[in-house]
Design an enzyme around this catalytic site. Structure first.
Site: not given
Length: 342
Positions: A38, A140, A195, A252
């Site tokens: 964009r 993943g 998660k 994470t």
């Protein structure tokens, strides 16, 4: 309609960090990569060979990535389409895609989240907008900068249409980027969305200085919450032990490179959520997904997801991080592996 292997270009819709990294993957796998974005400045920089300084500073991109602000141009003749927009933009982007999607081209959804208003997973949103299109989910343990640099990465590509999953795998897979196939898109999607909420909790504990033990406990008990939710929605428990589940959660929650963990860290240090978000160009998906994940749990009849609910309450301003911690620690002792354990 079933998706099959095709040698056409890979169209990547979304020129942020993750979309640009996946364009790098497609080029390294020997495919033509067309990247739609964009932001005219981002598109111009990539097209001119200057990389993507806005989202992946100081990372050289492979030659041959075509960048455009024209979605029709990006999709013309595409063999595989990757949608790499924020979860809350999935409905709008798939709507724009409708008149330009090549027949039978597999569409891989690369956003991790739940639509807040409808409580729909990304595949549900896409199926409404693109009826009959062969859909897959790519998820993943992936930090975009590492993927863009070509460092070893393994992901899950999940679909109920085996040919669609195989086409995505064949378009992206090489020695450094390893897609593993799954027939459990629901489990993969729930893991990817939930998660991010657990990562915020781990970040809060980190910011509060509670130590490594506390973060490990939150990660582990968070995985139990995610598993219960995924199974209640029709996912498979074994998916939670794979790349899209434990793999993504552990990456994470254990690194402040994660947008969600670093966001939680800032909250734990006393910063206001709005102030943290205003200073970011990238989207912190867990902030937007927390309320929706709680809504999904309630719809599935799951009332006892204490970590997820605590994060939602903190983000909604109903309690402070300190109060959330107190409430979690004051919970009664339970057996770890029973169905009703928190």
């Amino acid at each position: 309609m079933s998706g099959g292997e095709t040698d056409g270009p890979v169209a990547i819709l979304g020129a942020g960090a993750w979309g640009t990294a996946l364009a790098c993957v497609a080029r390294r796998a020997g495919r033509e990569a067309r990247l739609w974005g964009r932001d005219p400045e981002v598109v111009e920089a990539i097209a001119a060979g200057r990389g993507n300084p806005a989202y992946l500073p100081d990372i050289a991109l492979p030659d041959g990535i075509a960048a455009t602000a024209d979605m029709a141009e990006a999709l013309d003749g595409a063999g595989v389409v990757l949608i790499v927009c924020p979860a809350q933009a999935m409905r709008e982007v798939t709507g724009r895609l409708i008149p330009h999607l090549p027949a039978n081209a597999p569409v891989a959804l690369c956003a991790k989240g739940v639509e807040r208003d409808s409580l729909k997973l990304m595949t549900e949103v896409a199926a409404e907008r693109l009826p009959g299109a062969p859909l897959a989910v790519l998820s993943g343990p992936t930090f975009a900068a590492e993927v863009a640099r070509g460092l070893p990465t393994a992901v899950t590509v999940a679909s109920e249409d085996a040919a669609a999953a195989e086409a995505v795998r064949d378009a992206l897979g090489d020695d450094a980027f390893r897609p593993y196939l799954s027939d459990d898109p629901i489990g993969v999607e729930v893991a990817g969305a939930a998660k991010n909420v657990i990562a915020i909790a781990c970040g809060v504990a980190w910011g509060l200085g509670l130590g490594e033990n506390a973060r490990a406990a939150l990660l582990t008990r968070g995985l139990a919450e995610i598993t219960r939710l995924a199974v209640a929605l029709g996912g498979k428990p074994e998916t939670m032990m794979g790349l899209a589940g434990l793999g993504d959660l552990s990456l994470t929650c254990n690194s402040r490179t994660s947008r969600n963990t670093s966001f939680g860290y800032a909250l734990g240090e006393g910063e206001a959520a709005d102030a943290v978000l205003e200073g970011r160009r990238t989207v912190t998906e867990g902030y937007w997904s927390a309320q929706a994940v709680v809504g999904l749990a309630e719809r599935a009849g799951l009332e006892d997801l204490p970590i997820t609910r605590a994060v939602d309450a903190v983000l909604a301003g109903r309690i402070t991080t300190g109060e959330a911690l107190h409430d979690l620690l004051a919970r009664p002792f339970r057996a770890e592996t029973t169905d009703d354990a928190p």
